[in-house]
Design a protein around this motif. Sequence first.
Motif, short mmCIF file in Angstrom:
data_model
loop_
_atom_site.label_atom_id
_atom_site.label_comp_id
_atom_site.label_asym_id
_atom_site.label_seq_id
_atom_site.Cartn_x
_atom_site.Cartn_y
_atom_site.Cartn_z
N GLN A 50 117.70 59.49 23.20
CA GLN A 50 116.82 59.18 22.08
C GLN A 50 117.58 58.35 21.06
N LYS A 106 112.93 55.78 17.95
CA LYS A 106 112.32 55.58 19.27
C LYS A 106 111.97 56.92 19.90
N GLU A 163 113.49 59.26 25.90
CA GLU A 163 113.34 58.57 27.18
C GLU A 163 114.11 59.30 28.28
N ALA A 198 115.34 56.05 35.43
CA ALA A 198 114.44 55.19 34.68
C ALA A 198 114.64 53.76 35.14
#
Length: 125
Positions: free
Chosen positions: A41, A45, A48, A63
């Motif tokens: 993180q 934002k 993720e 990812a």
Amino acid sequence: QLQLVESGGGSVQAGGSLRLSCAASTDTYLNYNYCMGWFRQAPGKEREPVAGIYTGSPSTYYADSVKGRFTLTRDNAKNTLYLQMNSLKLEDTAMYYCAADTPPCSAIPRRYKYRGQGTQVTVSS
């Protein structure tokens, strides 16, 4: 109770490498199938998911933003999960958290039950 302790963060120039470690505090938890991984993180934002595994299957998640650059490995004898990060980019700058959970769970590290305190990764130009 499972405790996770991260280490290995720091500052690096773009294109460099870092290896993050996540040590799990109990053997009992890891005698069974489990999910474990990393999310990050950055300020302002959303969280993720970065990479994760489910030991009950060959499934490993990465990812799209880190595929080909980051690699997840385990040392079962040390109850430790590693995230090797190569070719680091400015956008990889974030707080990185190790997380784990018991089934049912997926290799994508979202909303895992346990998490560590985090380790900062800063990539500069």
